[in-house]
Scaffold this motif. Structure first.
Motif, PDB file in Angstrom:
ATOM      1  N   GLU A 229      27.068  13.009   8.843  1.00 47.47           N
ATOM      2  CA  GLU A 229      27.548  13.897   9.827  1.00 47.47           C
ATOM      3  C   GLU A 229      27.547  15.201   8.862  1.00 47.47           C
ATOM      4  O   GLU A 229      27.939  15.117   7.727  1.00 47.47           O
ATOM      5  CB  GLU A 229      29.045  13.537   9.957  1.00 47.47           C
ATOM      6  N   TYR A 231      27.905  19.909   9.545  1.00 48.68           N
ATOM      7  CA  TYR A 231      28.002  21.028  10.386  1.00 48.68           C
ATOM      8  C   TYR A 231      27.483  22.107   9.900  1.00 48.68           C
ATOM      9  O   TYR A 231      27.291  22.317   8.552  1.00 48.68           O
ATOM     10  CB  TYR A 231      29.563  21.369  10.338  1.00 48.68           C
ATOM     11  N   GLU A 233      26.266  26.314  10.666  1.00 49.75           N
ATOM     12  CA  GLU A 233      26.406  27.627  11.536  1.00 49.75           C
ATOM     13  C   GLU A 233      25.428  28.813  10.886  1.00 49.75           C
ATOM     14  O   GLU A 233      25.133  28.731   9.848  1.00 49.75           O
ATOM     15  CB  GLU A 233      27.782  28.295  11.207  1.00 49.75           C
ATOM     16  N   ARG A 257      34.080  29.600  12.020  1.00 50.41           N
ATOM     17  CA  ARG A 257      33.795  28.745  12.917  1.00 50.41           C
ATOM     18  C   ARG A 257      33.715  27.468  12.248  1.00 50.41           C
ATOM     19  O   ARG A 257      34.087  26.497  12.861  1.00 50.41           O
ATOM     20  CB  ARG A 257      32.314  29.034  13.302  1.00 50.41           C
ATOM     21  N   LEU A 258      33.238  27.516  10.954  1.00 53.12           N
ATOM     22  CA  LEU A 258      33.014  25.920  10.348  1.00 53.12           C
ATOM     23  C   LEU A 258      34.612  25.390   9.993  1.00 53.12           C
ATOM     24  O   LEU A 258      34.716  24.173  10.350  1.00 53.12           O
ATOM     25  CB  LEU A 258      32.474  26.044   8.963  1.00 53.12           C
ATOM     26  N   ARG A 261      35.924  23.793  13.223  1.00 50.44           N
ATOM     27  CA  ARG A 261      35.088  22.506  13.931  1.00 50.44           C
ATOM     28  C   ARG A 261      35.634  21.479  12.719  1.00 50.44           C
ATOM     29  O   ARG A 261      36.225  20.197  13.144  1.00 50.44           O
ATOM     30  CB  ARG A 261      33.741  22.596  13.696  1.00 50.44           C
ATOM     31  N   ARG A 264      39.291  20.696  14.087  1.00 54.54           N
ATOM     32  CA  ARG A 264      39.267  20.019  15.293  1.00 54.54           C
ATOM     33  C   ARG A 264      38.940  18.376  15.083  1.00 54.54           C
ATOM     34  O   ARG A 264      39.469  17.608  16.097  1.00 54.54           O
ATOM     35  CB  ARG A 264      38.268  20.899  16.164  1.00 54.54           C
ATOM     36  N   HIS A 265      38.093  18.223  14.259  1.00 55.53           N
ATOM     37  CA  HIS A 265      37.416  16.864  14.221  1.00 55.53           C
ATOM     38  C   HIS A 265      37.984  15.970  12.980  1.00 55.53           C
ATOM     39  O   HIS A 265      37.582  15.051  12.526  1.00 55.53           O
ATOM     40  CB  HIS A 265      36.085  16.916  14.097  1.00 55.53           C
TER      41      HIS A 265
END
Length: 390
Positions: A229, A231, A233, A257-258, A261, A264-265
């Motif tokens: 997994e 992330y 940007e 933004r990162l 995320r 959120r997760h």
């Protein structure tokens, strides 16, 4: 159904099959060429035994795991066409969860053929409703049988499962299996019928879980680890950017933004990558390994600005901030006072607060602004904000 896949000959594929060669990892034989196998070398056996068999005729090569993982990425990617629940155990072994498919046996056959086409090495496969059972029924499938759709594994009858030895229950530790055998519980059928108190005395708190396994159930769930997994940007400047404020704005926005995320997760990152691309498509990548995982925007922003402060080799047209190899974060409840999305949620929060106060006393729950922070802690926070340490 769970599919257990193994690639016989994967590590030895790059060596001459006519030369007796042993690929080892520590004191264990990972793989061997056909010439070595014909002489009696056992994969999984000891390196000393292999040397005693081959003597001066053999060649002994330590496995290069980094190179093996790069080669294995080809057949790992082939699995993604059939499932996104994949557990990679080693470059030559993986588990695939096909329980969501209506016809897992047919899908498993197609997947095995795709794996064989992806590169050198054989295919050994087992299918069952639990991972440890799939390992137990795993057999190597000849290429001609695989082309005809003939392969092993499948449902294990209860009568057959009851005859399996406890040693096949690989989910248990060696000590637990030895203790069961010492007490006379040598077959899974015996373990499955034991009263729970008796089994608890043998294996402790995991008794119910062990009994479920012995009955053929799968109380656990696979924890996929492939693909890793990550992330990412990106920020496109449109043209080579030399303006310091524009560069910093891009870094702040990507970090924000990162961080959203990650929150959120429930994820955290300890590895940071920043890639700058120029108008000709050339790239330069900066990497940083943090001492501990983070989930906030501030460490990402500091890393980005430190790279910019050191100077870039060219005005970038694109910046890419990546967080590879994420890990799970401990779930915490960050807000209580502000749970005002609805009257029900507010009532629930007040009820929870009242129960804590009644049990622990007045003053137990405080707002963050009411917590007194020592001068030393305030100074350390200012220092952290200034230099980016966490």
């Amino acid at each position: 159904m769970i599919v257990s896949l193994f690639r016989p000959g994967f590590y030895a594929a790059e060596h001459d099959p006519a030369v007796p060669t042993v690929i080892f990892d520590g004191d264990t034989v990972r793989d061997a060429t056909p010439a070595a196998l014909q002489r009696g070398v056992q994969v999984g056996g000891g390196l000393a035994d292999a040397k005693a068999i081959l003597r001066e005729d053999g060649q002994y090569v330590a496995v290069d795991m980094a190179q093996a993982r790069r080669r294995a990425a080809t057949w790992w990617r082939a699995l993604l066409a059939y499932s996104d629940l994949i557990v990679v155990r080693s470059p030559a072994e993986a588990l695939v969860d096909l329980r969501a498919h209506p016809d897992p046996r047919e899908v498993a056959g197609e997947m095995a053929r795709a794996v064989r086409r992806s590169g050198p090495g054989g295919v050994a496969m087992g299918l069952a409703r639990a991972a440890w059972m799939a390992d137990a029924v795993r057999v190597e499938v000849p290429p001609d049988a695989l082309d005809l759709g003939v392969y092993g594994g499948g449902e294990v009858e209860a009568s057959e499962l009851a005859r399996w030895p406890v040693d096949w229950l690989t989910e248990l530790t060696t000590e637990e299996r030895d203790r069961l055998k010492l007490l006379g519980y040598r077959r899974l059928g015996v373990v499955a019928q034991l009263p729970l108190p008796a089994l608890t005395r043998a294996v402790g708190k995991r008794a119910w879980w062990v009994q479920q396994l012995a009955q053929g159930a799968d109380p656990g769930a696979l924890k996929p680890n492939y693909p890793p997994e990550a992330y990412t940007e990106r920020w496109d400047f449109g043209a080579g950017c030399e303006d310091r404020m524009a560069l910093e704005l891009a870094g702040d926005e990507m970090a924000h933004r990162l961080a959203l995320r990650l929150a959120r997760h429930d994820r955290m990152a300890s590895t940071l990558w920043l890639t700058m691309t120029n108008e000709e498509g050339q790239t330069v990548t900066y990497r940083r390994q943090l001492a501990k995982p983070v989930a906030q925007a501030h460490p990402l922003r500091v890393f980005y600005r430190q790279v910019v402060d050191r100077g870039l080799p060219w005005p970038p047209v694109r910046a890419t901030l990546s967080l590879p190899r994420l890990q799970g974060a401990k779930r915490v409840q960050r807000q209580l006072d502000q749970m005002v999305g609805s009257s029900e949620r507010q009532d629930a929060a007040e009820t929870a607060r009242a129960r804590v106060v009644a049990a622990m006393g007045v003053g137990t729950i405080k707002r963050a602004c009411e917590i007194e922070i020592s001068r030393r802690e305030r100074w350390l926070r200012q220092w952290s904000d200034a230099i980016g340490w966490s």
